[in-house]
Design an enzyme around this catalytic site. Structure first.
Site, PDB file in Angstrom:
ATOM      1  N   HIS A   1      10.082   7.326   7.983  1.00  0.00           N
ATOM      2  CA  HIS A   1      10.445   7.405   6.567  1.00  0.00           C
ATOM      3  C   HIS A   1      11.930   7.679   6.436  1.00  0.00           C
ATOM      4  O   HIS A   1      12.581   8.104   7.391  1.00  0.00           O
ATOM      5  CB  HIS A   1       9.635   8.503   5.889  1.00  0.00           C
ATOM      6  CG  HIS A   1       8.223   8.096   5.615  1.00  0.00           C
ATOM      7  ND1 HIS A   1       7.459   8.651   4.633  1.00  0.00           N
ATOM      8  CD2 HIS A   1       7.438   7.163   6.200  1.00  0.00           C
ATOM      9  CE1 HIS A   1       6.254   8.093   4.624  1.00  0.00           C
ATOM     10  NE2 HIS A   1       6.216   7.180   5.566  1.00  0.00           N
TER      11      HIS A   1
ATOM     12  N   ARG B   1       0.839  -1.217   0.000  1.00  0.00           N
ATOM     13  CA  ARG B   1       0.000   0.000   0.000  1.00  0.00           C
ATOM     14  C   ARG B   1       0.870   1.263   0.000  1.00  0.00           C
ATOM     15  O   ARG B   1       1.018   1.940  -0.996  1.00  0.00           O
ATOM     16  CB  ARG B   1      -0.934  -0.013   1.227  1.00  0.00           C
ATOM     17  CG  ARG B   1      -2.069   1.004   1.164  1.00  0.00           C
ATOM     18  CD  ARG B   1      -1.687   2.427   1.501  1.00  0.00           C
ATOM     19  NE  ARG B   1      -1.169   2.594   2.855  1.00  0.00           N
ATOM     20  CZ  ARG B   1      -0.747   3.752   3.339  1.00  0.00           C
ATOM     21  NH1 ARG B   1      -0.786   4.843   2.590  1.00  0.00           N
ATOM     22  NH2 ARG B   1      -0.258   3.829   4.560  1.00  0.00           N
ATOM     23  N   ASP B   2       1.491   1.552   1.112  1.00  0.00           N
ATOM     24  CA  ASP B   2       2.256   2.789   1.254  1.00  0.00           C
ATOM     25  C   ASP B   2       3.440   2.814   0.281  1.00  0.00           C
ATOM     26  O   ASP B   2       3.814   3.860  -0.234  1.00  0.00           O
ATOM     27  CB  ASP B   2       2.751   2.901   2.708  1.00  0.00           C
ATOM     28  CG  ASP B   2       3.158   4.305   3.092  1.00  0.00           C
ATOM     29  OD1 ASP B   2       3.080   5.193   2.230  1.00  0.00           O
ATOM     30  OD2 ASP B   2       3.555   4.516   4.250  1.00  0.00           O
TER      31      ASP B   2
ATOM     32  N   ASN C   1       9.565   4.858   2.642  1.00  0.00           N
ATOM     33  CA  ASN C   1       9.434   4.274   3.983  1.00  0.00           C
ATOM     34  C   ASN C   1      10.762   3.664   4.400  1.00  0.00           C
ATOM     35  O   ASN C   1      11.623   3.373   3.573  1.00  0.00           O
ATOM     36  CB  ASN C   1       8.362   3.186   3.963  1.00  0.00           C
ATOM     37  CG  ASN C   1       6.975   3.757   3.808  1.00  0.00           C
ATOM     38  OD1 ASN C   1       6.383   4.245   4.760  1.00  0.00           O
ATOM     39  ND2 ASN C   1       6.452   3.740   2.590  1.00  0.00           N
TER      40      ASN C   1
ATOM     41  N   HIS D   1       6.198   4.763  12.625  1.00  0.00           N
ATOM     42  CA  HIS D   1       6.214   4.666  11.164  1.00  0.00           C
ATOM     43  C   HIS D   1       7.188   5.726  10.633  1.00  0.00           C
ATOM     44  O   HIS D   1       6.836   6.877  10.449  1.00  0.00           O
ATOM     45  CB  HIS D   1       4.773   4.919  10.677  1.00  0.00           C
ATOM     46  CG  HIS D   1       4.563   4.800   9.203  1.00  0.00           C
ATOM     47  ND1 HIS D   1       3.732   3.841   8.658  1.00  0.00           N
ATOM     48  CD2 HIS D   1       5.028   5.524   8.162  1.00  0.00           C
ATOM     49  CE1 HIS D   1       3.700   3.984   7.342  1.00  0.00           C
ATOM     50  NE2 HIS D   1       4.477   5.006   7.015  1.00  0.00           N
TER      51      HIS D   1
ATOM     52  N   CYS E   1       9.509   9.432  -3.765  1.00  0.00           N
ATOM     53  CA  CYS E   1       9.925   9.844  -5.092  1.00  0.00           C
ATOM     54  C   CYS E   1      10.722  11.132  -4.916  1.00  0.00           C
ATOM     55  O   CYS E   1      10.238  12.069  -4.288  1.00  0.00           O
ATOM     56  CB  CYS E   1       8.709  10.095  -5.975  1.00  0.00           C
ATOM     57  SG  CYS E   1       9.141  10.819  -7.555  1.00  0.00           S
TER      58      CYS E   1
HETATM   59 MG    MG Z   1       4.821   5.703   4.996  1.00  0.00          MG
END
Ligand code: MG
Length: 294
Positions: A211, A17-18, A251, A209, A242
């Site tokens: 990145h 998904r992410d 991520n 979470h 990107c």
């Molecule tokens: Mg993420």
């Protein structure tokens, strides 16, 4: 001696998904399914499969129903899908999924830009989603984006993050994941937020979470681990970013996270070689990694 009293952590894999949602060129459903199969084969036990977002906003996730249809949801893993709003939630409810993931931001500007709602409006919707979810025996995991800082507002006060987390817990979310949406977190801040929040949450679980942030993300992981966090979100191959989309970094990479925990004697349940294979496949699907992102 360096001592962390944790021998086991959970990885929450968000690659399908992410990781893939920002890819401009549509990735065929069977390739997404192959990635999910490789992740599962590697031992990933919690996987975010797709998103019930309107295809106009995220065309890459237009095959959400097909993905859900083709994954064996009863193979022992925990599968879920992101729902950006009530509409997406109602679509997800028509599937056999037993877990959904909600999203909102701690910063007003980011929440308005992303979801077209104020933080208060989002929280109201989270209460309603949780209420309906309970009636259907569906579990709700909730992201709080920009928890460590906002690209528009800068600093996001901890009190704000805490208030939202406690409100989500009260609403019924069983797990809350703090998102460092644009890679702004620092290790000391990561420790403090996790440490304080873990003290305040009564029963909801807390995840982080992160990145990519030129390597600082792994220091943030370690700091969070030291603060007591045992649930970490990541994407195989570090997908999700990107370089031409300002503020959107990838991520944290699952395979590196697994390698780091392995080296510390901490069990992730994920096979190091197999997750590398899944990561290799994941990056082959990404235009950014092929160098053709635009
Ligand atoms: Mg993420």
């Amino acid at each position: 001696m360096f001592d962390i009293p944790v021998k086991k952590v959970e990885i929450f894999e968000v690659g399908p998904r992410d990781g893939l949602q920002n890819e401009k060129e549509f990735i065929p459903t069977e390739k997404k399914l192959e990635l999910i199969r490789l992740l599962r084969d590697a031992g990933c036990a919690r996987i975010e499969l797709t998103s019930f977002v309107h295809p106009k906003w995220v065309p890459q996730m237009a095959d959400a129903l097909e993905i859900i249809d083709h994954v064996d949801l009863s193979d022992g893993a925990e599968y879920n899908a992101l729902i950006p709003n009530m509409k997406g939630f109602l679509r997800a409810l028509e599937t056999p999924l037993t877990q959904v993931v909600t999203i909102m931001s701690a910063s007003e500007s980011h929440n308005t830009k992303n979801l077209n709602m104020s933080v208060a409006e989002s929280l109201e919707q989270m209460r309603e989603i949780n209420r309906i979810a309970r009636e259907h025996n569906v579990k709700v995991r909730s992201y709080i984006g920009t928890a460590y800082g906002c690209p528009m507002e800068g600093n996001v006060p901890f009190e704000k993050v805490k208030d939202i987390a406690l409100a989500l817990e009260e609403a019924g979310s069983y797990e809350i994941s703090l998102g460092d949406t644009t890679g702004m977190a620092s290790p000391d801040q990561s420790f403090d937020i996790a440490y304080d929040l873990l003290k305040h949450l009564k029963h909801a679980r807390l995840a982080v979470h992160f990145h990519q942030a030129r390597g600082i993300e792994f220091a943030n992981i370690l700091a969070s681990l030291q603060a007591g966090i045992t649930i970490f979100d990541s994407a195989a191959g570090g997908l999700g970013g990107c370089p031409y989309a300002p503020g959107a970094t990838g991520n944290i990479a699952t395979e590196t996270l697994v390698e780091m925990f392995d080296s510390m004697g901490i069990d992730t349940g994920i096979d190091r070689e197999k997750i590398r294979k899944a990561a290799f496949y994941a990056t082959s699907l990404s235009a950014y990694h092929r160098g053709t992102c635009s």
